[in-house]
Write a protein that holds these residues in place. Structure first.
Motif, PDB file in Angstrom:
ATOM      1  N   ARG A   1       0.860  -1.194   0.000  1.00 58.62           N
ATOM      2  CA  ARG A   1       0.000   0.000   0.000  1.00 58.62           C
ATOM      3  C   ARG A   1       0.896   1.244   0.000  1.00 58.62           C
ATOM      4  O   ARG A   1       1.648   1.480   0.929  1.00 58.62           O
ATOM      5  CB  ARG A   1      -0.904  -0.024   1.222  1.00 58.62           C
ATOM      6  N   SER A   2       0.816   2.013  -1.074  1.00 60.62           N
ATOM      7  CA  SER A   2       1.668   3.194  -1.204  1.00 60.62           C
ATOM      8  C   SER A   2       0.959   4.247  -2.046  1.00 60.62           C
ATOM      9  O   SER A   2       0.024   3.938  -2.784  1.00 60.62           O
ATOM     10  CB  SER A   2       3.011   2.814  -1.828  1.00 60.62           C
TER      11      SER A   2
ATOM     12  N   ILE B   1       6.305  10.800  -2.017  1.00 58.65           N
ATOM     13  CA  ILE B   1       6.030   9.354  -1.952  1.00 58.65           C
ATOM     14  C   ILE B   1       5.714   8.965  -0.505  1.00 58.65           C
ATOM     15  O   ILE B   1       6.430   9.366   0.411  1.00 58.65           O
ATOM     16  CB  ILE B   1       7.258   8.533  -2.416  1.00 58.65           C
ATOM     17  N   TRP B   2       4.639   8.201  -0.360  1.00 59.20           N
ATOM     18  CA  TRP B   2       4.339   7.545   0.921  1.00 59.20           C
ATOM     19  C   TRP B   2       4.543   6.057   0.645  1.00 59.20           C
ATOM     20  O   TRP B   2       3.675   5.411   0.073  1.00 59.20           O
ATOM     21  CB  TRP B   2       2.904   7.810   1.357  1.00 59.20           C
ATOM     22  N   PRO B   3       5.710   5.487   1.053  1.00 60.17           N
ATOM     23  CA  PRO B   3       6.034   4.111   0.654  1.00 60.17           C
ATOM     24  C   PRO B   3       5.255   3.006   1.371  1.00 60.17           C
ATOM     25  O   PRO B   3       4.989   1.976   0.786  1.00 60.17           O
ATOM     26  CB  PRO B   3       7.530   3.994   0.930  1.00 60.17           C
ATOM     27  N   LYS B   4       4.912   3.184   2.613  1.00 63.93           N
ATOM     28  CA  LYS B   4       4.159   2.147   3.339  1.00 63.93           C
ATOM     29  C   LYS B   4       3.044   2.841   4.106  1.00 63.93           C
ATOM     30  O   LYS B   4       3.249   3.321   5.206  1.00 63.93           O
ATOM     31  CB  LYS B   4       5.073   1.359   4.272  1.00 63.93           C
ATOM     32  N   VAL B   5       1.901   2.887   3.493  1.00 60.78           N
ATOM     33  CA  VAL B   5       0.785   3.680   4.000  1.00 60.78           C
ATOM     34  C   VAL B   5       0.044   2.973   5.126  1.00 60.78           C
ATOM     35  O   VAL B   5      -0.278   1.783   5.029  1.00 60.78           O
ATOM     36  CB  VAL B   5      -0.189   3.992   2.839  1.00 60.78           C
ATOM     37  N   ARG B   6      -0.254   3.735   6.174  1.00 63.04           N
ATOM     38  CA  ARG B   6      -1.221   3.341   7.205  1.00 63.04           C
ATOM     39  C   ARG B   6      -2.486   4.125   6.848  1.00 63.04           C
ATOM     40  O   ARG B   6      -2.444   5.349   6.724  1.00 63.04           O
ATOM     41  CB  ARG B   6      -0.737   3.768   8.594  1.00 63.04           C
ATOM     42  N   VAL B   7      -3.588   3.438   6.701  1.00 60.87           N
ATOM     43  CA  VAL B   7      -4.811   4.054   6.174  1.00 60.87           C
ATOM     44  C   VAL B   7      -5.327   5.200   7.043  1.00 60.87           C
ATOM     45  O   VAL B   7      -5.673   6.261   6.539  1.00 60.87           O
ATOM     46  CB  VAL B   7      -5.904   2.980   5.960  1.00 60.87           C
ATOM     47  N   LYS B   8      -5.358   4.997   8.353  1.00 59.97           N
ATOM     48  CA  LYS B   8      -5.937   5.999   9.249  1.00 59.97           C
ATOM     49  C   LYS B   8      -5.181   7.332   9.120  1.00 59.97           C
ATOM     50  O   LYS B   8      -3.979   7.397   9.329  1.00 59.97           O
ATOM     51  CB  LYS B   8      -5.881   5.486  10.690  1.00 59.97           C
ATOM     52  N   GLY B   9      -5.909   8.376   8.728  1.00 56.87           N
ATOM     53  CA  GLY B   9      -5.325   9.708   8.619  1.00 56.87           C
ATOM     54  C   GLY B   9      -4.515   9.950   7.354  1.00 56.87           C
ATOM     55  O   GLY B   9      -4.008  11.055   7.133  1.00 56.87           O
ATOM     56  N   HIS B  10      -4.400   8.944   6.483  1.00 54.58           N
ATOM     57  CA  HIS B  10      -3.546   9.083   5.292  1.00 54.58           C
ATOM     58  C   HIS B  10      -4.052  10.147   4.316  1.00 54.58           C
ATOM     59  O   HIS B  10      -3.275  10.970   3.842  1.00 54.58           O
ATOM     60  CB  HIS B  10      -3.403   7.734   4.579  1.00 54.58           C
TER      61      HIS B  10
END
Length: 155
Positions: free
Chosen positions: A119-120, A133-142
């Motif tokens: 997920r990026s 770039i957001w290489p490893k996304v955490r969904v909350k607040g993204h």
């Protein structure tokens, strides 16, 4: 590995309605290109719903939101209808674009390794260069982080 300031890899993929969307046709606009594992799964649904709820804000910032997964166009259509999504989802069944952006690779779950979608998110500027770039996304607040970065880069 892709770098900020470099040209974003070109792509042409079909959307949920089987209409081809190409990066080169979006020149002059900001593009939020986000990669997610699978339609109708909890994290992916949250992310798609969050982007949908902020779509007007992104449009005011002259940005297009494109979600990409290895699901079929039919799967995307059903996902959009079921969750009332307003964003565009692209079908990358052969995973070429996922691989070009480094969003396909080895993942770990419960101690096992497997290949899958990382997920990026990539923010692409109006000239077609990678702006962030957001290489490893955490969904909350993204989605909020993406919007804030877009505002910051435009000011």
């Amino acid at each position: 590995m892709l770098e900020i300031g470099k040209k974003a890899p070109e792509f042409c993929l079909k959307n949920q309605d089987e209409v081809e969307i190409c990066l080169k046709d979006l020149k002059g606009k900001w593009v939020v290109l986000y990669f997610y594992p699978k339609d109708n799964t909890p994290g992916c649904t949250t992310e798609a719903c969050d982007f949908t709820s902020e779509l007007e804000e992104f449009e005011k910032l002259d940005a297009v939101i494109l979600g990409v997964s290895p699901d079929s166009c039919e799967s995307h259509r059903k996902f959009i209808e079921k969750k009332n999504l307003k964003i565009t989802l692209l079908c990358d069944e052969n995973r070429e674009v996922l691989k070009a952006y480094g969003a396909w690779g080895i993942k770990k779950m419960y101690g096992k390794e497997y290949e899958g979608v990382i997920r990026s998110t990539f923010l692409i500027d109006p000239d077609g260069n990678i702006a962030f770039i957001w290489p490893k996304v955490r969904v909350k607040g993204h989605v909020e982080k993406v919007k804030e970065k877009l505002k910051e880069l435009q000011s």
